[in-house]
Design an enzyme around this catalytic site. Sequence first.
Site, PDB file in Angstrom:
ATOM      1  N   LYS A 292      -0.130   5.418  -5.933  1.00 41.82           N
ATOM      2  CA  LYS A 292      -1.209   5.435  -6.942  1.00 41.82           C
ATOM      3  C   LYS A 292      -2.074   6.682  -6.785  1.00 41.82           C
TER       4      LYS A 292
ATOM      5  N   GLU B  15      -7.402   2.314 -13.008  1.00 39.16           N
ATOM      6  CA  GLU B  15      -6.757   3.438 -12.311  1.00 39.16           C
ATOM      7  C   GLU B  15      -5.565   3.941 -13.123  1.00 39.16           C
TER       8      GLU B  15
ATOM      9  N   CYS C 268      -1.603   1.769  -2.922  1.00 40.06           N
ATOM     10  CA  CYS C 268      -2.580   2.842  -2.694  1.00 40.06           C
ATOM     11  C   CYS C 268      -1.982   4.253  -2.694  1.00 40.06           C
TER      12      CYS C 268
ATOM     13  N   HIS D 270     -26.960  21.559   0.132  1.00 42.77           N
ATOM     14  CA  HIS D 270     -27.053  22.123  -1.201  1.00 42.77           C
ATOM     15  C   HIS D 270     -26.032  23.241  -1.398  1.00 42.77           C
TER      16      HIS D 270
ATOM     17  N   GLU E  12     -26.266  15.398  -2.548  1.00 42.29           N
ATOM     18  CA  GLU E  12     -27.630  15.641  -2.082  1.00 42.29           C
ATOM     19  C   GLU E  12     -28.641  14.770  -2.847  1.00 42.29           C
TER      20      GLU E  12
ATOM     21  N   CYS F  36       0.825  -1.211   0.000  1.00 41.60           N
ATOM     22  CA  CYS F  36       0.000   0.000   0.000  1.00 41.60           C
ATOM     23  C   CYS F  36       0.858   1.259   0.000  1.00 41.60           C
TER      24      CYS F  36
ATOM     25  N   TYR G 293      -9.463  -2.966 -10.966  1.00 40.52           N
ATOM     26  CA  TYR G 293      -9.012  -1.762 -10.248  1.00 40.52           C
ATOM     27  C   TYR G 293      -7.751  -1.142 -10.875  1.00 40.52           C
TER      28      TYR G 293
HETATM   29  P1  FAD Z   1       1.381  -6.066   1.897  1.00 39.32           P
HETATM   30  O1  FAD Z   1       1.072  -4.632   2.138  1.00 39.32           O
HETATM   31  O2  FAD Z   1       1.572  -6.518   0.503  1.00 39.32           O
HETATM   32  O3  FAD Z   1       2.659  -6.415   2.767  1.00 39.32           O
HETATM   33  C1  FAD Z   1       3.320  -7.638   2.681  1.00 39.32           C
HETATM   34  C2  FAD Z   1       4.796  -7.394   2.984  1.00 39.32           C
HETATM   35  O4  FAD Z   1       5.424  -8.635   3.235  1.00 39.32           O
HETATM   36  C3  FAD Z   1       5.554  -6.768   1.834  1.00 39.32           C
HETATM   37  O5  FAD Z   1       6.213  -5.599   2.287  1.00 39.32           O
HETATM   38  C4  FAD Z   1       6.561  -7.839   1.407  1.00 39.32           C
HETATM   39  O6  FAD Z   1       7.794  -7.288   0.972  1.00 39.32           O
HETATM   40  C5  FAD Z   1       6.730  -8.613   2.694  1.00 39.32           C
HETATM   41  N1  FAD Z   1       7.119 -10.020   2.530  1.00 39.32           N
HETATM   42  C6  FAD Z   1       6.570 -10.943   1.710  1.00 39.32           C
HETATM   43  N2  FAD Z   1       7.117 -12.149   1.920  1.00 39.32           N
HETATM   44  C7  FAD Z   1       8.025 -11.982   2.912  1.00 39.32           C
HETATM   45  C8  FAD Z   1       8.907 -12.869   3.597  1.00 39.32           C
HETATM   46  N3  FAD Z   1       8.919 -14.179   3.332  1.00 39.32           N
HETATM   47  N4  FAD Z   1       9.727 -12.365   4.545  1.00 39.32           N
HETATM   48  C9  FAD Z   1       9.716 -11.038   4.844  1.00 39.32           C
HETATM   49  N5  FAD Z   1       8.897 -10.163   4.235  1.00 39.32           N
HETATM   50  C10 FAD Z   1       8.055 -10.630   3.292  1.00 39.32           C
HETATM   51  N6  FAD Z   1      -6.048  -1.121  -1.353  1.00 39.32           N
HETATM   52  C11 FAD Z   1      -6.893  -0.162  -0.910  1.00 39.32           C
HETATM   53  O7  FAD Z   1      -7.576  -0.372   0.101  1.00 39.32           O
HETATM   54  N7  FAD Z   1      -7.001   1.033  -1.566  1.00 39.32           N
HETATM   55  C12 FAD Z   1      -6.275   1.330  -2.663  1.00 39.32           C
HETATM   56  O8  FAD Z   1      -6.405   2.424  -3.226  1.00 39.32           O
HETATM   57  C13 FAD Z   1      -5.367   0.351  -3.142  1.00 39.32           C
HETATM   58  N8  FAD Z   1      -4.607   0.607  -4.223  1.00 39.32           N
HETATM   59  C14 FAD Z   1      -3.719  -0.335  -4.656  1.00 39.32           C
HETATM   60  C15 FAD Z   1      -2.967  -0.052  -5.779  1.00 39.32           C
HETATM   61  C16 FAD Z   1      -2.071  -0.984  -6.257  1.00 39.32           C
HETATM   62  C17 FAD Z   1      -1.243  -0.662  -7.479  1.00 39.32           C
HETATM   63  C18 FAD Z   1      -1.923  -2.237  -5.588  1.00 39.32           C
HETATM   64  C19 FAD Z   1      -0.947  -3.253  -6.092  1.00 39.32           C
HETATM   65  C20 FAD Z   1      -2.688  -2.529  -4.472  1.00 39.32           C
HETATM   66  C21 FAD Z   1      -3.588  -1.583  -3.990  1.00 39.32           C
HETATM   67  N9  FAD Z   1      -4.399  -1.836  -2.886  1.00 39.32           N
HETATM   68  C22 FAD Z   1      -5.276  -0.885  -2.450  1.00 39.32           C
HETATM   69  C23 FAD Z   1      -4.326  -3.124  -2.161  1.00 39.32           C
HETATM   70  C24 FAD Z   1      -3.457  -2.993  -0.897  1.00 39.32           C
HETATM   71  O9  FAD Z   1      -2.189  -2.496  -1.249  1.00 39.32           O
HETATM   72  C25 FAD Z   1      -3.313  -4.340  -0.210  1.00 39.32           C
HETATM   73  O10 FAD Z   1      -4.592  -4.890   0.034  1.00 39.32           O
HETATM   74  C26 FAD Z   1      -2.572  -4.221   1.117  1.00 39.32           C
HETATM   75  O11 FAD Z   1      -1.295  -3.662   0.953  1.00 39.32           O
HETATM   76  C27 FAD Z   1      -2.449  -5.598   1.778  1.00 39.32           C
HETATM   77  O12 FAD Z   1      -1.706  -5.506   2.961  1.00 39.32           O
HETATM   78  P2  FAD Z   1      -0.925  -6.777   3.524  1.00 39.32           P
HETATM   79  O13 FAD Z   1      -0.383  -6.370   4.848  1.00 39.32           O
HETATM   80  O14 FAD Z   1      -1.785  -7.970   3.449  1.00 39.32           O
HETATM   81  O15 FAD Z   1       0.261  -7.038   2.500  1.00 39.32           O
HETATM   82  P1  NDP Z   2      -8.711  -7.164 -10.343  1.00 35.42           P
HETATM   83  O1  NDP Z   2      -9.120  -8.477  -9.825  1.00 35.42           O
HETATM   84  O2  NDP Z   2      -9.392  -5.958  -9.870  1.00 35.42           O
HETATM   85  O3  NDP Z   2      -8.818  -7.166 -11.920  1.00 35.42           O
HETATM   86  C1  NDP Z   2      -8.159  -8.130 -12.673  1.00 35.42           C
HETATM   87  C2  NDP Z   2      -8.570  -7.949 -14.118  1.00 35.42           C
HETATM   88  O4  NDP Z   2      -7.754  -8.751 -14.957  1.00 35.42           O
HETATM   89  C3  NDP Z   2      -9.997  -8.363 -14.354  1.00 35.42           C
HETATM   90  O5  NDP Z   2     -10.549  -7.499 -15.295  1.00 35.42           O
HETATM   91  C4  NDP Z   2      -9.841  -9.782 -14.901  1.00 35.42           C
HETATM   92  O6  NDP Z   2     -10.879 -10.169 -15.755  1.00 35.42           O
HETATM   93  C5  NDP Z   2      -8.581  -9.640 -15.707  1.00 35.42           C
HETATM   94  N1  NDP Z   2      -7.849 -10.898 -15.849  1.00 35.42           N
HETATM   95  C6  NDP Z   2      -7.604 -11.812 -14.885  1.00 35.42           C
HETATM   96  N2  NDP Z   2      -6.862 -12.815 -15.381  1.00 35.42           N
HETATM   97  C7  NDP Z   2      -6.649 -12.541 -16.686  1.00 35.42           C
HETATM   98  C8  NDP Z   2      -5.950 -13.206 -17.718  1.00 35.42           C
HETATM   99  N3  NDP Z   2      -5.336 -14.357 -17.491  1.00 35.42           N
HETATM  100  N4  NDP Z   2      -5.930 -12.638 -18.934  1.00 35.42           N
HETATM  101  C9  NDP Z   2      -6.563 -11.455 -19.153  1.00 35.42           C
HETATM  102  N5  NDP Z   2      -7.230 -10.775 -18.222  1.00 35.42           N
HETATM  103  C10 NDP Z   2      -7.269 -11.311 -16.983  1.00 35.42           C
HETATM  104  O7  NDP Z   2      -7.130  -7.109 -10.076  1.00 35.42           O
HETATM  105  P2  NDP Z   2      -6.089  -5.913 -10.162  1.00 35.42           P
HETATM  106  O8  NDP Z   2      -4.831  -6.529 -10.629  1.00 35.42           O
HETATM  107  O9  NDP Z   2      -6.658  -4.764 -10.898  1.00 35.42           O
HETATM  108  O10 NDP Z   2      -5.937  -5.515  -8.628  1.00 35.42           O
HETATM  109  C11 NDP Z   2      -5.664  -6.514  -7.656  1.00 35.42           C
HETATM  110  C12 NDP Z   2      -6.404  -6.246  -6.390  1.00 35.42           C
HETATM  111  O11 NDP Z   2      -5.757  -5.191  -5.667  1.00 35.42           O
HETATM  112  C13 NDP Z   2      -7.833  -5.754  -6.554  1.00 35.42           C
HETATM  113  O12 NDP Z   2      -8.721  -6.810  -6.756  1.00 35.42           O
HETATM  114  C14 NDP Z   2      -8.077  -5.048  -5.261  1.00 35.42           C
HETATM  115  O13 NDP Z   2      -8.425  -5.989  -4.266  1.00 35.42           O
HETATM  116  C15 NDP Z   2      -6.716  -4.457  -4.945  1.00 35.42           C
HETATM  117  N6  NDP Z   2      -6.680  -3.052  -5.394  1.00 35.42           N
HETATM  118  C16 NDP Z   2      -7.522  -2.163  -4.809  1.00 35.42           C
HETATM  119  C17 NDP Z   2      -7.564  -0.861  -5.225  1.00 35.42           C
HETATM  120  C18 NDP Z   2      -8.502   0.099  -4.584  1.00 35.42           C
HETATM  121  O14 NDP Z   2      -9.009  -0.204  -3.507  1.00 35.42           O
HETATM  122  N7  NDP Z   2      -8.761   1.252  -5.188  1.00 35.42           N
HETATM  123  C19 NDP Z   2      -6.697  -0.378  -6.289  1.00 35.42           C
HETATM  124  C20 NDP Z   2      -5.844  -1.405  -6.841  1.00 35.42           C
HETATM  125  C21 NDP Z   2      -5.849  -2.681  -6.397  1.00 35.42           C
HETATM  126  P3  NDP Z   2     -12.249 -10.840 -15.224  1.00 35.42           P
HETATM  127  O15 NDP Z   2     -13.010  -9.749 -14.591  1.00 35.42           O
HETATM  128  O16 NDP Z   2     -12.852 -11.346 -16.457  1.00 35.42           O
HETATM  129  O17 NDP Z   2     -11.852 -11.913 -14.261  1.00 35.42           O
END
Ligand code: FAD
Ligand code: NDP
Length: 462
Positions: free
Chosen positions: A51, A184, A48, A439, A444, A43, A180
């Site tokens: 992004k 985005e 997050c 408003h 609203e 994140c 997502y």
């Molecule tokens: P993470 O935050 O992924 O943390 C896991 C950590 O474990 C990492 O730092 C990794 O390096 C470490 N790690 C892994 N394996 C090991 C190991 N064996 N030993 C030591 N360290 C290790 N969610 C939202 O709610 N709002 C958003 O706007 C949003 N935007 C996103 C945009 C993008 C591009 C992405 C990819 C995700 C986004 N998400 C968003 C999803 C959100 O980032 C994740 O749901 C969240 O970070 C999950 O937290 P976590 O603690 O489970 O794992």
């Molecule tokens: P999503 O699950 O949101 O979307 C994945 C997309 O890729 C879907 O449209 C899916 O299609 C398509 N897809 C999956 N597999 C294939 C394939 N093999 N070939 C072609 N298309 C494929 O995943 P994201 O990667 O966008 O994000 C991962 C997760 O991270 C999200 O689900 C969300 O939980 C979290 N996230 C949250 C954000 C937020 O809160 N604003 C922002 C970014 C990430 P289909 O629908 O047909 O399965």
Amino acid sequence: MAEFDVDLFVIGGGSGGVRAARIAAGYGARVMIAEEYRMGGTCVIRGCVPKKLFVIGSHFRHELEDAAGFGWTVPPATFDWPTLIANKDKEIARLEAAYTTNVEKSGAQIVKSRAVIEDKHTVRLLENDRKITAKYILIATGGAPNHGASIPGIEHVISSNEAFHLKKLPKRIVIQGGGYIALEFAGIFAGFGSDVTVIYRGDNILRGFDEDVRAHVRSEMEKQGITILTGCTVVKVDRHGEEFTTHLSNGSSIASDQVMFAIGRHPAVANLGLENAGVAINPRNGGIAVDHFSKSSVDSIYAIGDVTHRHNLTPVAIREGHAFADTVFGKREVQVDHSYIPTAVFSQPEVGTVGLTETEARAQYGHVDIYKTTFRPIKATMSGRDTRVLMKLVVDGSTDRVLGCHIVGDGAAEVTQVVAIAVKMKATKADFDATIALHPTAAEELVTMRTPTARHVRQAAE
Ligand code: FAD
Ligand code: NDP
């Protein structure tokens, strides 16, 4: 001498792991937390936060364009990608340091290493091959981007991880995915001036969201010049120097300067040593199988956040980490309620949603009333922008409870966070109606929609 080196060993310094470590340490537990990359996790470092900074940055394009209708003469604006990246990196480094300090202040010890499980009570730090015994192990390793099938040229394709560090803004980018991250980043790159093509395999983007939301977002993105090609996939990517040709399953091809896949993420369970302790994987989603208290199949090992592949959102990981610490170290059992989780897609326009879609509600309830409106936001009346806002309430016609709220438009995420309180509290449509409008706002409309735009009453025989 203590039976174990520490009371809790947390694997992963992301949103969930950090929260669990801090709260457990606050309860007096001896905590060690291992992070193999950067404190803060997905994140903060590559999700997050960066992004949202990109979204804010790219949105200035719309602001600058809209200003003209209000009398502003804006000199031709230029945008510098390296400045954006440098400032973003600075802010992320600041946050990483703040995360580190906060964990240390709580009394937990950070180790910068990959950690793997040796047995039910032991982890090994790969950095120095040291073994640590722990009464409890918490797996909070998050997830990683999917690469999809191993098509020719897959090595040329970037994921969101790399998108945060590109040396230059691509003039043209192809993004595969309709969820997502794809949407985005489509808005981000388009806002900064790239020519964006989205490739989605299904019939419309944002599968799982309300059908009206899906249609509305698509048409609004297309109005901004983003090309959305549905019903096809990327089958091959060729590289010619700095350029790429993306070949699609429908036989066509697209030239671009960058190709990105955002096709979902998988739980980070590989090479973690799960088998050494007998930690079971959930066959439905590939994440670590856990019960309502995030306990795995092994009594001393818990798992939270994306690695369990439940709801992959930061606030969910944080809540699960906190509940784990309360339950195991705080002497009060806390289960996370995963119902009515609000979520936003920071596409442009933004989506905010909480609760059931119309389709879900109609499958679960016999009488569903829909209140829906689309309207031109006040700003567009003077800016001349061709855009409309969508607001939709899904209501249980029998009890009057608001089951779902779906918004597309500027500020949708902010509004949804607050509406989610009402929806979670089981507010009725009458409660919404009894609230006096504020408003002039777009929100609203949520308290002024009087008449259902559709009513679905299931017949007894259905
Ligand atoms: P993470 O935050 O992924 O943390 C896991 C950590 O474990 C990492 O730092 C990794 O390096 C470490 N790690 C892994 N394996 C090991 C190991 N064996 N030993 C030591 N360290 C290790 N969610 C939202 O709610 N709002 C958003 O706007 C949003 N935007 C996103 C945009 C993008 C591009 C992405 C990819 C995700 C986004 N998400 C968003 C999803 C959100 O980032 C994740 O749901 C969240 O970070 C999950 O937290 P976590 O603690 O489970 O794992
Ligand atoms: P999503 O699950 O949101 O979307 C994945 C997309 O890729 C879907 O449209 C899916 O299609 C398509 N897809 C999956 N597999 C294939 C394939 N093999 N070939 C072609 N298309 C494929 O995943 P994201 O990667 O966008 O994000 C991962 C997760 O991270 C999200 O689900 C969300 O939980 C979290 N996230 C949250 C954000 C937020 O809160 N604003 C922002 C970014 C990430 P289909 O629908 O047909 O399965």
